[in-house]
Design an enzyme around this catalytic site. Structure first.
Site, PDB file in Angstrom:
ATOM      1  N   LEU A 102       0.868  -1.177   0.000  1.00 29.87           N
ATOM      2  CA  LEU A 102       0.000   0.000   0.000  1.00 29.87           C
ATOM      3  C   LEU A 102       0.902   1.223   0.000  1.00 29.87           C
ATOM      4  O   LEU A 102       1.949   1.220   0.658  1.00 29.87           O
ATOM      5  CB  LEU A 102      -0.898   0.031   1.245  1.00 29.87           C
ATOM      6  CG  LEU A 102      -2.250  -0.683   1.211  1.00 29.87           C
ATOM      7  CD1 LEU A 102      -2.919  -0.585   2.569  1.00 29.87           C
ATOM      8  CD2 LEU A 102      -3.165  -0.133   0.130  1.00 29.87           C
ATOM      9  N   ASP A 103       0.491   2.266  -0.712  1.00 28.26           N
ATOM     10  CA  ASP A 103       1.280   3.494  -0.721  1.00 28.26           C
ATOM     11  C   ASP A 103       1.405   4.061   0.692  1.00 28.26           C
ATOM     12  O   ASP A 103       0.544   3.824   1.551  1.00 28.26           O
ATOM     13  CB  ASP A 103       0.628   4.550  -1.622  1.00 28.26           C
ATOM     14  CG  ASP A 103       0.663   4.157  -3.092  1.00 28.26           C
ATOM     15  OD1 ASP A 103       1.499   3.307  -3.449  1.00 28.26           O
ATOM     16  OD2 ASP A 103      -0.149   4.708  -3.856  1.00 28.26           O
ATOM     17  N   LYS A 104       2.433   4.849   0.897  1.00 27.68           N
ATOM     18  CA  LYS A 104       2.678   5.453   2.207  1.00 27.68           C
ATOM     19  C   LYS A 104       1.476   6.283   2.675  1.00 27.68           C
ATOM     20  O   LYS A 104       1.120   6.259   3.858  1.00 27.68           O
ATOM     21  CB  LYS A 104       3.925   6.348   2.142  1.00 27.68           C
ATOM     22  CG  LYS A 104       4.282   7.037   3.448  1.00 27.68           C
ATOM     23  CD  LYS A 104       5.537   7.896   3.295  1.00 27.68           C
ATOM     24  CE  LYS A 104       5.867   8.621   4.585  1.00 27.68           C
ATOM     25  NZ  LYS A 104       7.086   9.456   4.460  1.00 27.68           N
ATOM     26  N   SER A 106      -1.648   5.845   1.841  1.00 23.86           N
ATOM     27  CA  SER A 106      -2.873   5.049   1.875  1.00 23.86           C
ATOM     28  C   SER A 106      -2.900   4.236   3.163  1.00 23.86           C
ATOM     29  O   SER A 106      -1.882   4.056   3.830  1.00 23.86           O
ATOM     30  CB  SER A 106      -2.948   4.111   0.664  1.00 23.86           C
ATOM     31  OG  SER A 106      -2.968   4.842  -0.540  1.00 23.86           O
TER      32      SER A 106
END
Length: 242
Positions: A102-104, A106
């Site tokens: 998951l993106d930072k 998100s």
């Protein structure tokens, strides 16, 4: 089952190094079958081993955790520029790593495991594994937006068209989307093609595993029925007992 030195066994479980294991044993923080452990003793997976009062899971046991990744945590094991690494946030007796990112910025559900086969299956783009997200954007959502997102979006930055997916409007500025592919920053790129900007992304489901009542930063071990279904969906088989 062949036995080995206790410090080597603890290290192979991912709990600590052999030297650290020796220190734990010396300090009386390790027990075997209810008795205080002794340096150099021989053990195997049939022994009941406790460290600091908590059971040590067998080194060959399949461990899968559901984890609520908070915003600001980076999915990396080694990055000196990352303020918060995921491997620093989850403390578990068995060493686990992430099966998908998951993106930072998100948040939401991630699966952490010690099973390399499951990790490879989850991260394989051709697997078609369902992942469901709740998304908030900066403008009111229209029917054209929902239809366009559902039908597949040509991403000019990547020169690729996304697969058709299920998208449902949940509020004036929110929608739910289920993806079966994992392109880099896919949701943000899709939304951008329609002139929108993402304010929040929260993953709430991966295949049969749901975020449920987990709070940000918390994790739990999967229940046996969840684990078997996940392995069936991802690998076409039941998890083997060890």
């Amino acid at each position: 089952m062949e036995k080995e030195r206790l410090n080597k066994y603890l290290a192979s479980c991912g709990l600590c190094s052999r030297r650290e294991a020796d220190r734990l044993i010396e300090e009386g923080r390790v027990s075997v079958n209810g008795e205080r452990a002794i340096a150099g003793m021989q053990v195997n997976g049939n022994d009941r081993i406790m460290v600091n009062g908590k059971p040590v899971h067998g080194k060959d046991e399949k461990v899968v955790l559901a984890y609520y990744k908070p915003v600001g945590v980076t999915c990396t094991e080694k990055d000196r520029f990352a303020d918060k690494k995921i491997t620093d946030m989850v403390k578990f007796p068995v060493r686990v790593t992430y099966a998908g990112r998951l993106d930072k910025d998100s948040e939401g559900l991630m699966l952490l495991t010690n099973d390399g086969e499951l990790i490879n299956a989850m991260m394989r783009g051709s697997g078609g594994h369902e992942k469901e997200y709740m998304v908030r954007v900066n403008k009111e959502i229209t029917e054209d937006f929902i239809k366009g997102m559902s039908d597949g979006v040509y991403l000019s930055e990547l020169s690729v068209t996304t697969k058709p997916c299920k998208v449902t409007k949940t509020g004036k500025f929110t929608f739910k989307i289920t993806l079966t592919q994992g392109l880099n920053r896919q949701i943000k790129r899709m939304v951008r093609e329609f002139g929108y900007h993402v304010y929040r992304i929260k993953r709430v489901r991966i295949e049969n595993i749901v975020l449920g009542d987990l709070k940000s930063g918390q994790f739990r071990r999967l229940k046996e029925d969840e684990l078997h279904m996940l392995y069936k969906l991802c690998l076409g088989k039941r998890v083997e007992k060890t």
